[in-house]
Design an enzyme around this catalytic site. Structure first.
Site, short mmCIF file in Angstrom:
data_model
loop_
_atom_site.label_atom_id
_atom_site.label_comp_id
_atom_site.label_asym_id
_atom_site.label_seq_id
_atom_site.Cartn_x
_atom_site.Cartn_y
_atom_site.Cartn_z
N TRP A 327 1.05 -1.16 -0.08
CA TRP A 327 0.00 0.05 -0.03
C TRP A 327 1.01 1.25 -0.01
CZ3 TRP A 327 -1.04 3.82 4.10
CH2 TRP A 327 -1.95 4.55 3.49
N HIS A 328 2.00 1.43 0.75
CA HIS A 328 2.93 2.35 0.66
C HIS A 328 3.64 2.81 -0.47
CE1 HIS A 328 2.52 2.57 5.19
NE2 HIS A 328 2.80 3.83 4.88
N GLY A 329 3.37 1.87 -1.62
CA GLY A 329 4.11 1.94 -2.71
C GLY A 329 4.77 0.78 -3.50
#
Length: 364
Positions: A327-329
């Site tokens: 989700w963070h990348g």
């Protein structure tokens, strides 16, 4: 004194805040207080319309359409009431943010890179909100149908204080508190607002002092000073960076949390000071409380959590950290970060289990 320009997140949100977001949040506050005073029953819908208008204004018609499309697709898939299908849909929608052709198309919608990033950050956070609503929809009883309708999903997804950057509030908490009608006291709300503004202003001044005087991020971006520094200096730099991160999020989460309070909701607790923490587990529980509740409710517990076997617990924890990293990348350094955090939590839980054995306790 010139400021350290290397902390992208702080510079980015402060710039957007000064130009647009703080004014739009002030508008939300006005709409919220007037609707609480005059039409308490219709408050969720007044705030939903305001959030949609604010989204349209900042992200344009196409940005607004992307978020609406995400919500509509999530709601349609949730009709099957299958958690696995809902998760699959959420991951596919999240993965569209990383498709180069889609990225280029979205970039062309805007004049500046900053505007594109605002859409990217907003849609990333909205994905979590859509997932929360959809999973609650899968689990809800038929008697709760009215509170799990598409208008309620839009009221939740377009709720403006948490719109661009969080904090995260699960749908079950949001809907329960938003539907609760309580007596409106102007004097109490005014006191909450004044005290909240003073506290946020103090944190903001502290963050500005740190970024103008300490140059932590500038030092980190160059290998030369790090190579010549002693281990004590490196430890000090690491501590300074996490302390700045903590103060930064007191501001970035403190402003929406204040507005949630003004709307009669209970926001997730603000981050706990990192200097008071000595464990990975406590860090995850008390830094981003909203994200922690999301991960526990929708990933960790459904996958077995601490109630399952040792292997089951290892798997559910690994899955939780894998989702956080993605989700963070999903860059390689984020997978390393997730893996190290997972290892830290596992070691702590393992030691805790060993220490709970009566023979070991007696030996100690």
């Amino acid at each position: 004194v010139p400021q350290d320009p290397m902390d992208f997140e702080w510079s980015y949100w402060i710039e957007w805040g000064r130009e647009y977001i703080l004014w739009l949040l002030a508008g939300h506050l006005l709409v919220s207080q007037v609707s609480r005073l005059l039409v308490e029953k219709y408050k969720p819908w007044c705030l939903m319309v305001y959030g949609m208008a604010a989204c349209w204004m900042l992200l344009g018609l196409k940005g607004f359409a992307v978020i609406l499309l995400h919500a509509a697709v999530s709601f349609a898939v949730a009709q099957f009431q299958l958690s696995l299908l809902t998760w699959l849909c959420s991951l596919i929608l999240l993965s569209t943010l990383r498709i180069p052709a889609v990225e280029e198309t979205k970039r062309r919608w805007y004049d500046t890179e900053n505007e594109y990033y605002l859409l990217l950050f907003t849609v990333s956070v909205r994905c979590l909100f859509c997932t929360s609503f959809s999973l609650e929809y899968c689990w809800h009883a038929p008697t709760q149908k009215s509170s799990h309708s598409f208008p309620w999903m839009l009221a939740y997804v377009f709720y403006y204080p948490t719109f661009h950057n969080g904090p995260l509030m699960n749908f079950d908490e949001f809907s329960k508190q938003m539907r609760r009608q309580e007596a409106f006291n102007v004097k109490t709300n005014l006191r909450i607002l004044i005290v909240g503004i003073i506290r946020i202003f103090f944190w903001w001044c502290l963050a500005e002092l740190m970024i103008h005087l300490m140059y932590i991020h500038a030092l980190y971006s160059s290998a030369l000073p790090l190579e010549s520094a002693s281990y004590w200096a490196l430890g000090g730099l690491a501590l300074a960076q996490v302390l700045f991160f903590y103060v930064k999020y007191l501001v970035l989460y403190g402003i929406p949390a204040l507005l949630l309070q003004m709307d009669g909701l209970k926001p997730p607790d603000l981050p706990c000071c990192v200097s008071l923490m000595h464990s990975f587990t406590k860090m995850w529980r008390s830094f981003d409380v909203g994200l922690h509740r999301f991960l526990v409710r929708y990933i960790y517990v459904p996958m077995g959590g601490s109630q399952s076997s040792l292997l089951g617990m290892l798997f559910s924890t690994a899955l939780t950290f894998a989702f956080v990293s993605y989700w963070h990348g999903g860059q390689s350094y984020l997978w390393y970060w997730g893996a190290l955090n997972w290892l830290g939590v596992i070691v702590e839980n393992g030691i805790k289990r060993i220490l709970s054995i009566s023979l070991i306790r007696d030996l100690i």
